[in-house]
Design an enzyme around this catalytic site. Structure first.
Site, PDB file in Angstrom:
ATOM      1  N   GLU A 108       0.826  -1.207   0.000  1.00  0.00           N
ATOM      2  CA  GLU A 108       0.000   0.000   0.000  1.00  0.00           C
ATOM      3  C   GLU A 108       0.864   1.263   0.000  1.00  0.00           C
ATOM      4  O   GLU A 108       0.534   2.250  -0.642  1.00  0.00           O
ATOM      5  CB  GLU A 108      -0.925   0.025   1.232  1.00  0.00           C
ATOM      6  CG  GLU A 108      -1.923  -1.108   1.301  1.00  0.00           C
ATOM      7  CD  GLU A 108      -2.952  -1.018   0.212  1.00  0.00           C
ATOM      8  OE1 GLU A 108      -2.582  -1.143  -0.969  1.00  0.00           O
ATOM      9  OE2 GLU A 108      -4.138  -0.838   0.518  1.00  0.00           O
TER      10      GLU A 108
ATOM     11  N   THR B 273      -6.114   6.820  -5.206  1.00  0.00           N
ATOM     12  CA  THR B 273      -6.131   6.944  -3.740  1.00  0.00           C
ATOM     13  C   THR B 273      -5.306   8.155  -3.310  1.00  0.00           C
ATOM     14  O   THR B 273      -5.704   8.909  -2.414  1.00  0.00           O
ATOM     15  CB  THR B 273      -5.560   5.668  -3.082  1.00  0.00           C
ATOM     16  OG1 THR B 273      -6.341   4.564  -3.513  1.00  0.00           O
ATOM     17  CG2 THR B 273      -5.602   5.738  -1.570  1.00  0.00           C
TER      18      THR B 273
END
Ligand code: HSE
Length: 310
Positions: A131, A184
């Protein structure tokens, strides 16, 4: 065992009030990965199916970045390497934890090939490094449910403390993914850096309410708690027809409706399959009548998380 095939599910992160701390796993969509041991050391991505433009360099691909974090944590380093063939069934920039599915599947697979030196929960901190590679921020609210299944709460990041939550098994999720991409990193950038105390009070009240409602199977409480005053007011501006979609879900009897992860997907939770199906049909109609392509999914909560499929 020299080769393994693993599935890791897509996830809905934040779950309205739990920005960066809550998430749950979805059934039916997720990434598959085939990992093979090789005699030569090092990590190699041999193919990525189902998505163009993702990096294959091991220092950039989220799967190999996550696996490298796992290997770095081993006291005895393996003398072989690993090859990765990734099949992506969660689109990037969808808000359904695409990078998390790949990094979770990869660390789960390599851990199995190495004879399970780490527990599934310990794998969360390695998958988080994927991530970090994807968005610059090592959040765990997608990787924790993708690995562990069910609903998870990141009680703390430092030290990492992931809690697997009880939840009623009759919950169903409707998801709509309008075919626009929201990164994101962009979706994080637009968030306000500070929130007012009155908003913080609402938000942590709702997180507590959601955890209690899930544990008690109290659907009214779950519904009352699915409220986000921190991220949704800003992020919803990036999502076409957000208010119309949310209002329709509530009118049709969903418990609550909000943005999935950083969007643009939107999720609604319902207490039975028929409501979830009616809600998802309505989502599809709203986008198609506005000439926006959208994929819809209906699923129970995925209790298993990552799993070996071959
Ligand atoms: N919690 C993260 C965010 C999830 O909202 O940015 C990203 O999918």
């Amino acid at each position: 065992m020299n080769s393994i095939k693993v599935f890791a599910p897509a996830t809905v992160a934040n779950v309205a009030c739990g920005f960066d701390v809550m998430g749950f796993a979805v059934e039916g969509i997720g990434d598959e990965i085939i990992v093979k041991k090789t005699n030569a050391p090092g990590l190699r991505v041999t193919a990525i199916h189902g998505c163009e433009g993702l990096p294959t360099e091991p220092e950039k691909n989220v799967a190999t970045v996550a696996v490298q974090a796992l290997l770095n944590a081993l006291t005895e380093k393996p003398d072989q390497g690993f090859e990765f063939e990734i099949t992506k069934k969660v689109s990037g920039g969808s808000g359904l934890g695409s990078s998390a599915s790949s990094s979770s599947a990869a660390v789960y697979a390599v851990n199995k090939l190495l004879g399970d030196p780490f527990s599934d929960k310990e794998l969360v901190r390695f998958a988080m490094e994927g991530e970090r590679a994807a968005s610059g921020l090592p959040h765990a609210d997608n990787v924790a449910p993708s690995l562990l299944g069910g609903f998870t709460l990141v009680r703390s990041y430092d030290p990492l403390d992931v809690i697997e939550l009880d939840y009623p098994k009759e919950l169903y999720v409707s998801v709509v993914h309008p075919q626009i991409e929201v990164k994101t990193s962009d979706s994080k950038r637009i968030l306000r850096r500070q929130i007012e105390l009155k908003d913080a009070i609402k938000q942590w009240g709702n997180v507590g309410g959601l955890v209690a409602g899930l544990a008690k199977g109290d659907y009214e409480l779950i519904g009352r708690s699915l409220v986000d005053v921190v991220a949704e007011p800003t992020r919803s501006m990036l999502i076409p027809l957000f208010s119309e979609v949310k209002n329709s879900a509530m009118e049709l009897g969903a418990l609550g409706c909000s943005i999935s992860g950083s969007g643009p997907s939107i999720f609604a939770l319902s207490k039975d399959l028929s409501t979830a199906e009616i809600v998802s049909q309505k989502f599809k109609e709203i986008y198609s009548s506005n000439d926006i392509d959208a994929n819809v999914y209906v699923s129970p909560i995925n209790a298993k998380g990552a799993e070996v499929i071959e």
